[in-house]
Design a protein around this motif. Structure first.
Motif, PDB file in Angstrom:
ATOM      1  N   ARG A 212       1.045  -1.042  -0.059  1.00 44.69           N
ATOM      2  CA  ARG A 212       0.164  -0.004   0.095  1.00 44.69           C
ATOM      3  C   ARG A 212       0.959   1.309   0.135  1.00 44.69           C
ATOM      4  O   ARG A 212       0.622   2.357  -0.821  1.00 44.69           O
ATOM      5  CB  ARG A 212      -0.873   0.050   1.294  1.00 44.69           C
ATOM      6  N   ILE A 213       2.096   1.267   0.664  1.00 46.39           N
ATOM      7  CA  ILE A 213       2.725   2.390   0.804  1.00 46.39           C
ATOM      8  C   ILE A 213       3.481   2.395  -0.489  1.00 46.39           C
ATOM      9  O   ILE A 213       3.326   3.797  -1.246  1.00 46.39           O
ATOM     10  CB  ILE A 213       3.865   2.314   1.949  1.00 46.39           C
ATOM     11  N   ALA A 214       3.945   1.452  -1.355  1.00 48.88           N
ATOM     12  CA  ALA A 214       4.416   1.579  -2.523  1.00 48.88           C
ATOM     13  C   ALA A 214       3.321   2.207  -3.529  1.00 48.88           C
ATOM     14  O   ALA A 214       3.860   3.038  -4.381  1.00 48.88           O
ATOM     15  CB  ALA A 214       4.841   0.184  -2.943  1.00 48.88           C
ATOM     16  N   GLN A 215       2.212   1.683  -3.328  1.00 50.57           N
ATOM     17  CA  GLN A 215       0.972   1.921  -4.372  1.00 50.57           C
ATOM     18  C   GLN A 215       0.811   3.514  -4.188  1.00 50.57           C
ATOM     19  O   GLN A 215       0.564   4.363  -4.957  1.00 50.57           O
ATOM     20  CB  GLN A 215      -0.124   1.473  -4.012  1.00 50.57           C
ATOM     21  N   LEU A 216       1.011   4.157  -2.669  1.00 52.11           N
ATOM     22  CA  LEU A 216       0.282   5.637  -2.617  1.00 52.11           C
ATOM     23  C   LEU A 216       1.727   6.373  -3.062  1.00 52.11           C
ATOM     24  O   LEU A 216       1.338   7.544  -3.522  1.00 52.11           O
ATOM     25  CB  LEU A 216       0.382   5.650  -1.288  1.00 52.11           C
ATOM     26  N   ARG A 217       2.755   5.975  -2.834  1.00 50.35           N
ATOM     27  CA  ARG A 217       4.075   6.735  -3.376  1.00 50.35           C
ATOM     28  C   ARG A 217       3.921   6.742  -4.923  1.00 50.35           C
ATOM     29  O   ARG A 217       4.197   7.569  -5.404  1.00 50.35           O
ATOM     30  CB  ARG A 217       5.433   6.070  -2.667  1.00 50.35           C
TER      31      ARG A 217
END
Length: 316
Positions: A212-217
């Protein structure tokens, strides 16, 4: 605020973290040419001095808009009004300007009702508020990756080595879940919090949090970078610029001012001042030179209103 005594390595580390705030110490060490242990030790020194990597959201990437408010108060009330605004979770940053009687703040309302409640309800009815104006952000010319004058320490090769893991500039609008909100609450305090800590806060798995962090970034919705006051790095004079630009020249002027290293933020807005910018200079002489040389050279500028920042009440 007291300035920091930084080594060349400290400044390089801050610049690297501004590019990728969650890069491992091993990767940072490889780019900077030192050991991971040295990077970890220097980062802990920066943290002890009050500089920590934090997470922040790009409003437009999560379906929100940005308003800037200019609020003029009676002289003795600016501090209290600014403090009340700082307690709201929809204000991003708040500064006192123009001798301390003007409040300039960025507002990211969750929806129209929250916008109207603040901009059409509370503020206009506050007795201490003498006048106010609200400006809707139409187009942002700077990004989280815009170079900053006070963080120029890496070579182009070093920047290129870090950029692949950094945020992209576009992507679909992200809808935040309760788990996202829990993770982001931790990242707002510590952008390098461990994945086990983030997973515990969200009540989910570490792998899910990583994805999820990778997706948001990747969507440009989440930025992870050091929260540092430029004044502590030798750029002690801050001001807001409100420019009246001919509509035919607005895009060109906006792109030009966004390329200035003194400008961390520039955007086109509604209102009589249709181009606004935040300026950071080393001293008043450099601010004067910037206004008379760089701003004077921008295409289509009819009028410039400069509001020097007296104090930052809330830092976004």
């Amino acid at each position: 605020m007291e300035s920091l005594s930084l080594t060349e390595l400290d400044r390089a580390l801050l610049h690297a973290l501004d590019i990728d705030g969650r890069a491992s110490f091993a990767r940072l060490g490889e780019v900077l040419g030192v050991s991971a242990h040295t990077v970890a030790r220097r980062y802990q020194r920066l943290r002890a001095a009050g500089i920590t990597v934090v997470g922040s959201l790009e409003p437009r990437r999560i379906g929100r808009v940005t308003w800037f408010a200019r609020i003029h108060t009676v002289p003795e009330a600016a501090g209290a009004v600014a403090a009340a605004l700082a307690r709201r979770d929809d204000t991003a940053w708040i500064r006192l300007a123009s001798g301390g009687t003007e409040i300039i703040c960025a507002v990211h309302p969750r929806d129209e009702s929250h916008r109207d409640e603040l901009l059409l309800g509370k503020l206009p009815r506050t007795p201490q508020v003498a006048s106010m104006s609200a400006h809707y952000v139409l187009r942002r010319f700077t990004t989280a990756r815009t170079p900053k004058a006070w963080l120029r320490a890496l070579s182009e090769d070093q920047l290129a080595a870090l950029r692949p893991a950094a945020e992209e500039s576009g992507g679909d609008t992200q809808v935040l879940t309760e788990a996202d909100e829990a993770v982001l609450a931790v990242l707002e305090r510590d952008g390098r919090a461990s994945y086990p800590e983030l997973a515990a806060a969200a009540g989910t798995s570490e792998s899910a949090v990583r994805r999820r962090i990778a997706q948001l970034r990747g969507a440009g919705a989440l930025t992870l970078a050091p929260a540092v006051d430029p004044a502590r790095l030798g750029y002690a004079v801050s001001a807001h610029l409100w420019l009246n630009v001919a509509p035919a020249e607005l895009a060109r002027a906006g792109a030009a001012i966004a390329a200035h290293p003194e400008v961390p933020f520039a955007a086109a807005t509604t209102g009589p001042s249709n181009l606004i910018a935040t300026i950071q200079c080393t001293d008043t002489d450099s601010l004067y030179r910037y206004l008379t040389e760089e701003i004077a050279a921008l295409p289509g500028v009819h009028q410039a209103d400069t509001a020097p920042v007296v104090r930052t009440v809330k830092r976004g």
